[in-house]
Design a protein around this motif. Structure first.
Motif, PDB file in Angstrom:
ATOM      1  N   PHE A   4       0.653  -1.209   0.627  1.00 31.60           N
ATOM      2  CA  PHE A   4      -0.303   0.026  -0.146  1.00 31.60           C
ATOM      3  C   PHE A   4       1.141   1.333  -0.190  1.00 31.60           C
ATOM      4  CE2 PHE A   4      -2.120  -3.783   2.812  1.00 31.60           C
ATOM      5  CZ  PHE A   4      -3.651  -4.116   1.553  1.00 31.60           C
ATOM      6  N   SER A   5       1.707   1.517   0.724  1.00 30.96           N
ATOM      7  CA  SER A   5       2.680   2.559   0.425  1.00 30.96           C
ATOM      8  C   SER A   5       3.711   2.609  -0.475  1.00 30.96           C
ATOM      9  CB  SER A   5       3.742   2.718   1.649  1.00 30.96           C
ATOM     10  OG  SER A   5       5.382   1.133   1.242  1.00 30.96           O
ATOM     11  N   ALA A   7       1.762   1.890  -3.307  1.00 28.17           N
ATOM     12  CA  ALA A   7      -0.210   2.489  -4.529  1.00 28.17           C
ATOM     13  C   ALA A   7       0.953   3.445  -5.338  1.00 28.17           C
ATOM     14  CB  ALA A   7      -1.015   2.145  -3.738  1.00 28.17           C
ATOM     15  N   ASP A   8      -0.052   3.538  -6.166  1.00 34.06           N
ATOM     16  CA  ASP A   8       1.098   4.443  -7.406  1.00 34.06           C
ATOM     17  C   ASP A   8      -0.276   5.243  -7.892  1.00 34.06           C
ATOM     18  OD1 ASP A   8       2.043   5.695  -9.244  1.00 34.06           O
ATOM     19  OD2 ASP A   8       2.151   4.058 -10.639  1.00 34.06           O
ATOM     20  N   PHE A   9      -0.039   6.546  -7.393  1.00 31.32           N
ATOM     21  CA  PHE A   9      -0.805   7.267  -7.587  1.00 31.32           C
ATOM     22  C   PHE A   9      -0.973   8.366  -8.739  1.00 31.32           C
ATOM     23  CE2 PHE A   9      -1.614   6.595  -3.093  1.00 31.32           C
ATOM     24  CZ  PHE A   9      -2.889   6.430  -3.082  1.00 31.32           C
ATOM     25  N   ARG A  19      -8.198  13.263  -3.347  1.00 36.40           N
ATOM     26  CA  ARG A  19      -6.601  13.750  -3.168  1.00 36.40           C
ATOM     27  C   ARG A  19      -6.526  13.814  -2.084  1.00 36.40           C
ATOM     28  NH1 ARG A  19      -2.340  13.104  -6.154  1.00 36.40           N
ATOM     29  NH2 ARG A  19      -2.536  12.646  -9.075  1.00 36.40           N
ATOM     30  N   PRO A  22      -7.945  10.372   2.680  1.00 35.76           N
ATOM     31  CA  PRO A  22      -6.966   9.101   2.506  1.00 35.76           C
ATOM     32  C   PRO A  22      -7.950   8.348   2.323  1.00 35.76           C
ATOM     33  CG  PRO A  22      -6.356  10.734   4.736  1.00 35.76           C
ATOM     34  CD  PRO A  22      -7.635  11.256   3.880  1.00 35.76           C
ATOM     35  N   ALA A 122      -5.495   3.397  -0.278  1.00 33.67           N
ATOM     36  CA  ALA A 122      -4.736   3.211  -1.021  1.00 33.67           C
ATOM     37  C   ALA A 122      -5.136   1.534  -1.113  1.00 33.67           C
ATOM     38  CB  ALA A 122      -2.830   3.597  -0.310  1.00 33.67           C
ATOM     39  N   HIS A 123      -5.701   0.924  -0.210  1.00 34.24           N
ATOM     40  CA  HIS A 123      -5.974   0.357  -0.347  1.00 34.24           C
ATOM     41  C   HIS A 123      -7.167  -0.235  -1.408  1.00 34.24           C
ATOM     42  CE1 HIS A 123      -5.328  -1.084   3.961  1.00 34.24           C
ATOM     43  NE2 HIS A 123      -4.083  -0.388   2.862  1.00 34.24           N
ATOM     44  N   GLY A 125      -7.338   1.577  -4.308  1.00 28.68           N
ATOM     45  CA  GLY A 125      -6.440   1.510  -5.300  1.00 28.68           C
ATOM     46  C   GLY A 125      -6.194   0.564  -5.626  1.00 28.68           C
TER      47      GLY A 125
END
Length: 354
Positions: A4-5, A7-9, A19, A22, A122-123, A125
């Motif tokens: 998750f850290s 993860a590509d946003f 954005r 979170p 993030a999860h 995504g």
């Protein structure tokens, strides 16, 4: 967690409101700007298809020629992420496999997501990216979807429903009630991997070797089998209840008996170790990337050879036969020459497996 850290946003063309949150908030399910941003900047780019891009209330697709297979399934696995997959890949592959077990070529999927307030974006995504990858790998399009948000504490992170449509070739006649005495029982590979992987993550157990779920789409394997012979009578994926439940369902639907040899079951060492430690039987443990095939005896060799040439069927094995004796009952021949009745379990060895 690194998954998750990292993860590509960068590909999320998000305006500030998405954005700035979170985690999932109730507004993401309210039908307003936050809902629109979630769809337009996460779901639509990941699942892109001509039918989905219209963002209508229903997908409009060209009707394929032939008989249609339609399936729906819901996924509530815990934990959401596990070695070899996550709930997103599981949802796509599970419905693709249900269609493939009818001999269908999967074409279109829809998805409904129940998101819990507080789920990290993030999860979500990572889950959506896994669904998109699984769909591309299986050659299907996700053409419609829906999202709802429930209060924190009422959704366990995320639940996913997927429905799918596929087309069945005219010369394919596969159904649970088509098994005949003399047919050969084939399993496509090592059993029990998904269930034991989920158990090991959930309970923090180790069984002597790294474990990964066998989560995979089986439509390519089925296509290879049908190219070898259309004399395949039954296909089933042994998910909840494992191979035992699947064989019992076939025996009941076809009003035949099933016998199999325990020593011929392909059980990986780590699964065997887990079962020995916990008093479980691998034949009852869930799988997510295996199938059981009931094949006419004259076609069994050709189908088995085709399976073993495919990456998902390398360890395929003949494990038994269909018999006119003891209709509706599954019998296992033990390694010491005895036999035992293998019934369906009353409940589940391990709940929330898919």
């Amino acid at each position: 967690m690194n998954e998750f850290s990292n993860a590509d946003f960068s590909n999320w063309t998000c305006p500030l409101p998405l954005r700035s949150y979170p985690t999932i908030v109730m507004g993401h399910g309210g039908g307003g700007k936050l809902s629109a941003e979630l769809v337009e900047h996460l779901f639509a780019p990941a699942f892109r298809s001509a039918a989905l891009d219209a963002l209508g209330d229903a997908a409009v697709v060209a009707p394929p020629a032939g008989r249609l297979a339609y399936s729906t399934d819901s996924f509530v696995v815990r934990p959401l992420f596990f070695p070899g997959g996550n709930i997103g890949a599981l949802a796509v592959n599970g419905t693709v496999n249900d269609l493939a077990m009818m001999g269908a070529r999967p074409l279109y999927l829809t998805t409904g997501m129940i998101l819990e307030e507080g789920l990290p974006l993030a999860h979500l995504g990572v889950i959506v990216a896994a669904m998109a990858t699984a769909a591309r790998t299986a050659g299907v399009q996700i053409v419609a979807g829906d999202t709802k948000v429930v209060d924190k504490g009422h959704g366990d992170g995320i639940y996913i429903n997927t429905s799918g449509i596929g087309v069945i070739p005219a010369d394919v006649q596969i159904a649970p009630d088509q098994a005949r005495p003399g047919d050969v029982v084939i399993v496509s590979g090592e059993i029990g991997l998904h269930g034991v992987t989920i158990l090991s993550v959930r309970e923090g157990l180790e069984f002597g070797a790294p474990l990964e779920s066998d989560c995979a789409a089986l439509n390519g394997l089925v296509a290879a089998m049908l190219a070898a012979s259309c004399d395949i009578h039954v296909l089933r994926d042994p998910t909840r209840g494992g191979v035992a439940a699947t064989l019992n369902e076939i025996a009941s639907a076809s009003r035949v008996g099933v016998t199999y040899e325990e020593r011929k079951l392909p059980v990986p060492p780590a699964v065997a170790a887990a079962c020995d430690m916990l008093g479980m039987d691998p034949v009852y443990i869930a799988n997510e990337g295996k199938l059981v095939a009931i094949v006419a005896p004259n076609a069994a060799d050709a189908v088995l050879e085709a399976m073993q040439r495919h990456p998902l069927g390398v360890k395929a094995a003949v494990i038994g036969r269909i018999t006119e004796q003891h209709p509706g009952i599954v019998v296992a021949r033990t390694g010491i020459g005895g036999s035992r009745v293998v019934d369906m379990q009353i409940g589940e060895q391990l709940p929330r497996i898919c």
